[in-house]
Design an enzyme around this catalytic site. Structure first.
Site, mmCIF file in Angstrom:
data_model
loop_
_atom_site.group_PDB
_atom_site.id
_atom_site.type_symbol
_atom_site.label_atom_id
_atom_site.label_comp_id
_atom_site.label_asym_id
_atom_site.label_seq_id
_atom_site.Cartn_x
_atom_site.Cartn_y
_atom_site.Cartn_z
ATOM 1 N N LYS A 41 0.841 -1.218 0.000
ATOM 2 C CA LYS A 41 0.000 0.000 0.000
ATOM 3 C C LYS A 41 0.871 1.262 0.000
ATOM 4 O O LYS A 41 0.641 2.172 -0.773
ATOM 5 C CB LYS A 41 -0.927 0.009 1.242
ATOM 6 C CG LYS A 41 -1.847 -1.188 1.343
ATOM 7 C CD LYS A 41 -2.764 -1.128 2.556
ATOM 8 C CE LYS A 41 -2.055 -1.204 3.883
ATOM 9 N NZ LYS A 41 -1.376 -2.486 4.163
ATOM 10 N N ARG A 71 -9.830 0.384 8.495
ATOM 11 C CA ARG A 71 -9.392 -0.988 8.755
ATOM 12 C C ARG A 71 -10.452 -1.790 9.496
ATOM 13 O O ARG A 71 -10.219 -2.960 9.820
ATOM 14 C CB ARG A 71 -8.162 -0.937 9.641
ATOM 15 C CG ARG A 71 -6.843 -1.193 8.937
ATOM 16 C CD ARG A 71 -5.786 -0.922 9.970
ATOM 17 N NE ARG A 71 -4.574 -1.632 9.769
ATOM 18 C CZ ARG A 71 -3.501 -1.079 9.209
ATOM 19 N NH1 ARG A 71 -3.535 0.120 8.719
ATOM 20 N NH2 ARG A 71 -2.392 -1.773 9.142
ATOM 21 N N ARG A 74 -0.148 -9.127 13.230
ATOM 22 C CA ARG A 74 -0.763 -8.138 12.321
ATOM 23 C C ARG A 74 -1.631 -8.838 11.269
ATOM 24 O O ARG A 74 -2.700 -8.352 10.900
ATOM 25 C CB ARG A 74 0.327 -7.290 11.659
ATOM 26 C CG ARG A 74 0.842 -6.199 12.600
ATOM 27 C CD ARG A 74 2.224 -5.704 12.241
ATOM 28 N NE ARG A 74 2.288 -5.000 10.972
ATOM 29 C CZ ARG A 74 3.446 -4.651 10.403
ATOM 30 N NH1 ARG A 74 4.594 -4.928 10.991
ATOM 31 N NH2 ARG A 74 3.450 -4.011 9.255
HETATM 32 P P1 AP5 Z 1 4.846 -1.640 1.764
HETATM 33 O O1 AP5 Z 1 4.513 -0.811 0.588
HETATM 34 O O2 AP5 Z 1 5.624 -0.996 2.866
HETATM 35 O O3 AP5 Z 1 3.536 -2.374 2.318
HETATM 36 P P2 AP5 Z 1 2.299 -1.795 3.141
HETATM 37 O O4 AP5 Z 1 1.080 -2.445 2.602
HETATM 38 O O5 AP5 Z 1 2.331 -0.302 3.157
HETATM 39 O O6 AP5 Z 1 2.652 -2.424 4.542
HETATM 40 P P3 AP5 Z 1 2.577 -1.855 6.029
HETATM 41 O O7 AP5 Z 1 3.352 -2.837 6.883
HETATM 42 O O8 AP5 Z 1 2.999 -0.421 6.109
HETATM 43 O O9 AP5 Z 1 1.108 -2.005 6.334
HETATM 44 P P4 AP5 Z 1 0.490 -2.142 7.687
HETATM 45 O O10 AP5 Z 1 -0.900 -2.053 7.257
HETATM 46 O O11 AP5 Z 1 0.813 -3.304 8.514
HETATM 47 O O12 AP5 Z 1 1.171 -0.959 8.541
HETATM 48 P P5 AP5 Z 1 0.651 0.477 8.955
HETATM 49 O O13 AP5 Z 1 1.817 1.365 8.995
HETATM 50 O O14 AP5 Z 1 -0.542 0.870 8.174
HETATM 51 O O15 AP5 Z 1 5.643 -2.942 1.229
HETATM 52 C C1 AP5 Z 1 6.196 -3.891 2.130
HETATM 53 C C2 AP5 Z 1 7.564 -4.358 1.581
HETATM 54 O O16 AP5 Z 1 7.357 -5.124 0.393
HETATM 55 C C3 AP5 Z 1 8.513 -3.205 1.185
HETATM 56 O O17 AP5 Z 1 9.820 -3.544 1.530
HETATM 57 C C4 AP5 Z 1 8.355 -3.097 -0.348
HETATM 58 O O18 AP5 Z 1 9.550 -2.628 -0.971
HETATM 59 C C5 AP5 Z 1 8.035 -4.539 -0.730
HETATM 60 N N1 AP5 Z 1 7.104 -4.627 -1.866
HETATM 61 C C6 AP5 Z 1 6.042 -3.823 -2.140
HETATM 62 N N2 AP5 Z 1 5.398 -4.227 -3.245
HETATM 63 C C7 AP5 Z 1 6.073 -5.347 -3.680
HETATM 64 C C8 AP5 Z 1 5.901 -6.245 -4.786
HETATM 65 N N3 AP5 Z 1 4.894 -6.087 -5.686
HETATM 66 N N4 AP5 Z 1 6.768 -7.272 -4.918
HETATM 67 C C9 AP5 Z 1 7.792 -7.450 -4.017
HETATM 68 N N5 AP5 Z 1 8.021 -6.625 -2.959
HETATM 69 C C10 AP5 Z 1 7.156 -5.596 -2.788
HETATM 70 O O19 AP5 Z 1 0.137 0.179 10.445
HETATM 71 C C11 AP5 Z 1 1.036 -0.119 11.497
HETATM 72 C C12 AP5 Z 1 0.234 -0.299 12.789
HETATM 73 O O20 AP5 Z 1 -0.450 0.921 13.122
HETATM 74 C C13 AP5 Z 1 -0.865 -1.372 12.732
HETATM 75 O O21 AP5 Z 1 -0.357 -2.664 13.032
HETATM 76 C C14 AP5 Z 1 -1.841 -0.855 13.802
HETATM 77 O O22 AP5 Z 1 -1.376 -1.156 15.092
HETATM 78 C C15 AP5 Z 1 -1.768 0.664 13.628
HETATM 79 N N6 AP5 Z 1 -2.765 1.185 12.675
HETATM 80 C C16 AP5 Z 1 -2.498 1.852 11.500
HETATM 81 N N7 AP5 Z 1 -3.644 2.216 10.900
HETATM 82 C C17 AP5 Z 1 -4.654 1.786 11.702
HETATM 83 C C18 AP5 Z 1 -6.063 1.846 11.599
HETATM 84 N N8 AP5 Z 1 -6.682 2.428 10.540
HETATM 85 N N9 AP5 Z 1 -6.789 1.277 12.592
HETATM 86 C C19 AP5 Z 1 -6.206 0.717 13.682
HETATM 87 N N10 AP5 Z 1 -4.866 0.603 13.822
HETATM 88 C C20 AP5 Z 1 -4.102 1.152 12.843
#
Ligand code: AP5
Length: 208
Positions: free
Chosen positions: A14, A89, A166
């Site tokens: 994402k 989410r 997660r």
């Molecule tokens: P990346 O693009 O970083 O993936 P992402 O989907 O953004 O993953 P996140 O880990 O950031 O999502 P998340 O939802 O767990 O975390 P968030 O920060 O929102 O890609 C991942 C890796 O893969 C990278 O190294 C990239 O280079 C590689 N990659 C990408 N595309 C690829 C492809 N096609 N092929 C190969 N490699 C690829 O949330 C963190 C925490 O915050 C949550 O756990 C929760 O506690 C809290 N939180 C955040 N939002 C909320 C909410 N709305 N409600 C409640 N809690 C929340």
């Protein structure tokens, strides 16, 4: 006005796609994960409350997130549409969002669980501009990041143990949202188990 929701499991890509779509659409990225990490770093009340949930891989309570989004949507750059990354989410978050803006499209990035752990555990970002990289799949060029920096940053919650929690939170609380948006005809499925460029191209096609 375009309001895009980027939806998918942790590590689906994402954030990676949001950066590319920002360049293509000019819309600002609204990432609740980034907002929470900034709050944790600044040790605000929200940050202090959110930290334990984030460290354990659990979702932060809905009301905390909804209040954050309400404030963020008051800012000037949000008035012409935004790209939500990692929000909503849960169904209550999606219902609250519907009271604030009309969602135009939900781009749901589909990636099998077995890919998620290797993606998250190899992730790092540029310590200067935040661009996302991966040790194997998207390494830092020899010339450094496009911003010129060589600094690397890794997230505290990018451990194998936290990823499992997660993913569990995703399947139990977030995945049901797909049905919520499918019912309103907004859900557009994107195969996320492919080359990063192909996924971007598909997303732009969906927007057109
Ligand atoms: P990346 O693009 O970083 O993936 P992402 O989907 O953004 O993953 P996140 O880990 O950031 O999502 P998340 O939802 O767990 O975390 P968030 O920060 O929102 O890609 C991942 C890796 O893969 C990278 O190294 C990239 O280079 C590689 N990659 C990408 N595309 C690829 C492809 N096609 N092929 C190969 N490699 C690829 O949330 C963190 C925490 O915050 C949550 O756990 C929760 O506690 C809290 N939180 C955040 N939002 C909320 C909410 N709305 N409600 C409640 N809690 C929340």
């Amino acid at each position: 006005m375009l309001n895009i929701v980027l939806f998918g499991p942790p590590g689906a890509g994402k954030g990676t796609q949001a950066q590319r779509m920002m360049d293509a659409t000019g819309l600002p990225q609204v990432s609740t994960g980034d907002m929470l990490r900034a709050a944790v770093k600044a040790q605000t009340d929200v940050g202090l409350e959110a930290k334990n949930y984030m460290d354990s891989g659990a979702l932060v309570p809905d009301q905390v997130i909804i209040d954050l989004i309400k404030d963020r949507m008051q800012e000037d750059d949000a008035k012409g549409g935004v790209m939500f990354d990692g929000f909503p989410r849960t169904v209550p978050q999606a219902e609250a969002l519907a009271e604030i803006v009309d969602v135009s499209i939900v781009l749901a990035i589909d990636v099998p669980d077995e890919r998620i752990v290797e993606r998250i555990c190899g992730r790092f970002s540029c310590g200067n501009c935040g661009a996302v990289y991966h040790d194997s799949f998207n390494p830092l060029p020899e010339t450094g990041c496009t911003c010129g920096s060589f600094a690397e940053k890794r997230r505290a919650d990018d451990t194998e143990q936290t990823v499992v929690a997660r993913l569990e939170a995703y399947h139990q609380q977030t995945a049901p949202l797909a049905d919520f948006y499918r019912a309103s005809g907004l859900l557009h499925l994107i195969d996320g188990d492919r080359d990063i460029d192909l996924i971007t191209a598909d997303m732009l096609k969906a927007l057109n």
